[in-house]
Write a protein that holds these residues in place. Structure first.
Motif, short mmCIF file in Angstrom:
data_model
loop_
_atom_site.label_atom_id
_atom_site.label_comp_id
_atom_site.label_asym_id
_atom_site.label_seq_id
_atom_site.Cartn_x
_atom_site.Cartn_y
_atom_site.Cartn_z
N LEU A 157 0.82 -1.21 0.00
CA LEU A 157 0.00 0.00 0.00
C LEU A 157 0.85 1.25 0.00
O LEU A 157 1.92 1.29 0.62
CB LEU A 157 -0.92 0.02 1.23
CG LEU A 157 -1.85 -1.16 1.43
CD1 LEU A 157 -2.63 -0.99 2.73
CD2 LEU A 157 -2.81 -1.32 0.26
N SER A 158 0.35 2.28 -0.68
CA SER A 158 0.97 3.61 -0.60
C SER A 158 -0.13 4.65 -0.75
O SER A 158 -1.16 4.40 -1.36
CB SER A 158 2.04 3.79 -1.68
OG SER A 158 1.46 3.73 -2.97
N LEU A 159 0.12 5.82 -0.17
CA LEU A 159 -0.86 6.91 -0.20
C LEU A 159 -0.18 8.19 -0.68
O LEU A 159 0.91 8.53 -0.22
CB LEU A 159 -1.47 7.12 1.18
CG LEU A 159 -2.53 8.22 1.26
CD1 LEU A 159 -3.82 7.77 0.60
CD2 LEU A 159 -2.79 8.61 2.72
N THR A 160 -0.84 8.88 -1.60
CA THR A 160 -0.32 10.14 -2.12
C THR A 160 -1.37 11.23 -1.93
O THR A 160 -2.52 11.05 -2.34
CB THR A 160 0.02 10.02 -3.61
OG1 THR A 160 0.95 8.95 -3.79
CG2 THR A 160 0.62 11.31 -4.13
N SER A 196 -6.42 15.97 -3.91
CA SER A 196 -6.74 14.55 -4.10
C SER A 196 -5.94 13.67 -3.15
O SER A 196 -4.83 14.01 -2.73
CB SER A 196 -6.47 14.13 -5.55
OG SER A 196 -5.10 14.23 -5.84
N TYR A 197 -6.54 12.52 -2.85
CA TYR A 197 -5.91 11.51 -2.00
C TYR A 197 -5.97 10.20 -2.78
O TYR A 197 -7.07 9.70 -3.09
CB TYR A 197 -6.67 11.37 -0.67
CG TYR A 197 -6.67 12.65 0.14
CD1 TYR A 197 -5.80 12.83 1.21
CD2 TYR A 197 -7.55 13.69 -0.16
CE1 TYR A 197 -5.80 14.00 1.96
CE2 TYR A 197 -7.55 14.87 0.57
CZ TYR A 197 -6.67 15.01 1.63
OH TYR A 197 -6.68 16.19 2.36
N THR A 198 -4.81 9.62 -3.11
CA THR A 198 -4.74 8.44 -3.96
C THR A 198 -4.17 7.27 -3.16
O THR A 198 -3.04 7.32 -2.69
CB THR A 198 -3.88 8.68 -5.21
OG1 THR A 198 -4.41 9.80 -5.92
CG2 THR A 198 -3.86 7.45 -6.11
N LEU A 199 -4.98 6.23 -3.04
CA LEU A 199 -4.55 4.98 -2.39
C LEU A 199 -4.15 4.00 -3.48
O LEU A 199 -4.96 3.64 -4.33
CB LEU A 199 -5.69 4.40 -1.55
CG LEU A 199 -5.41 3.06 -0.87
CD1 LEU A 199 -4.32 3.21 0.20
CD2 LEU A 199 -6.68 2.48 -0.26
N GLN A 200 -2.89 3.59 -3.46
CA GLN A 200 -2.38 2.64 -4.46
C GLN A 200 -2.21 1.27 -3.81
O GLN A 200 -1.64 1.15 -2.73
CB GLN A 200 -1.06 3.12 -5.04
CG GLN A 200 -0.48 2.17 -6.10
CD GLN A 200 0.73 2.76 -6.81
OE1 GLN A 200 0.64 3.80 -7.45
NE2 GLN A 200 1.87 2.08 -6.70
#
Length: 269
Positions: free
Chosen positions: A81-84, A91-95
């Protein structure tokens, strides 16, 4: 005029800061393969002073929600998991990398306005899964000749699998074809020729298909055939009398001579 202008600017800033956050965008439903990568993006306006969370939710409520992140910080410690957080686009992007079957489900972007007040938007991650045969499918059957029979086969996976039926050695099915598609294979009046192994096959284009072998036994009365009805032999020589018996369950077989049951002795075996 200076004081009036100052009050006017102050009012505008106050109103701006009190605007209710809006979720303006969330990633649409995505379909991914196992081992792939997905990015779940949530864009929130006017949320500088509020907490934005990514939460995995069970809409059937069998399991508790799992919070993945709050603001710019991950809560779940998982190397996949990573969060940007992009402050320019809000924006909040969960990868999620190396996607597994367990990652499938609904993900919710939440903006906490208070202890019990929040706004949300949901997206779904669908993971392609190879087929599997469900436990409520037929395993084996023992029936009487003449009965009607239903063989049932159900399967899961994504996309939804296609079910087909075959017999061992590509024998013809009771409906006159070698392959039948559908969850239920019906035999209106079963005969002893219908007994044997049936294959339920589930395929959806993901990996190898799933297969279940179903043993179908048919109970029927003994059928006796005699290869030679008349035989001759000279005195003092041995002779074999042969008959073929077909039945299920396996029958007890006896020989009679003039109505008298024979047993093993010096004359008969």
């Amino acid at each position: 005029m200076k004081n009036i202008y100052g009050v006017f600017v102050l009012c505008i800033n106050f109103v701006y800061s009190q605007r209710t956050p809006i979720i303006s965008h969330i990633t649409q439903k995505s379909i991914k393969d196992i081992g792939g990568t997905t990015e779940l993006k949530c864009t929130v306006l006017y949320a500088a002073d509020f907490s934005v969370l990514w939460v995995k939710v069970d809409k059937e409520r069998f399991t508790e929600p799992v919070t993945f992140s709050s603001g710019s910080s991950l809560i779940i410690r998982d190397s996949r998991l990573s969060l940007t957080q992009d402050t320019d686009s809000n924006s909040y992007t969960l990868q999620i990398n190396d996607i597994q079957e367990t990652d499938a489900g609904f993900y919710r972007c939440e903006v906490m306005l208070g202890l019990t007040n929040k706004i949300t938007a949901d997206t779904e991650l669908v993971v392609r899964r190879r087929p599997f045969i469900s436990d409520n499918s037929t395993r084996s059957l023992i029936v009487n000749e003449g009965q009607s029979v239903k063989l049932e086969c159900y399967a899961g996976g994504y996309p939804s699998p296609i079910i087909s039926w075959r017999r061992a050695n590509n024998a013809i099915l009771a409906n006159g074809v070698s392959i039948y598609r559908g969850n239920i294979l019906e035999i209106p009046v079963i005969t002893k020729e219908d007994r044997g192994t049936y294959y339920c096959v589930a395929e959806n284009g993901v990996g190898k298909g799933a297969r279940r072998n179903i043993a179908l036994e048919v109970e029927f009365a003994p059928v006796i055939t005699v290869p030679k009805r008349r035989l001759g032999q000279a005195l003092q020589y041995d002779m074999d009398l042969e008959c073929h018996v077909e039945a299920y369950p396996p029958p007890a077989i006896i020989w009679l001579n003039n109505g008298v049951q024979l047993s093993n002795n010096q004359h008969y075996r």
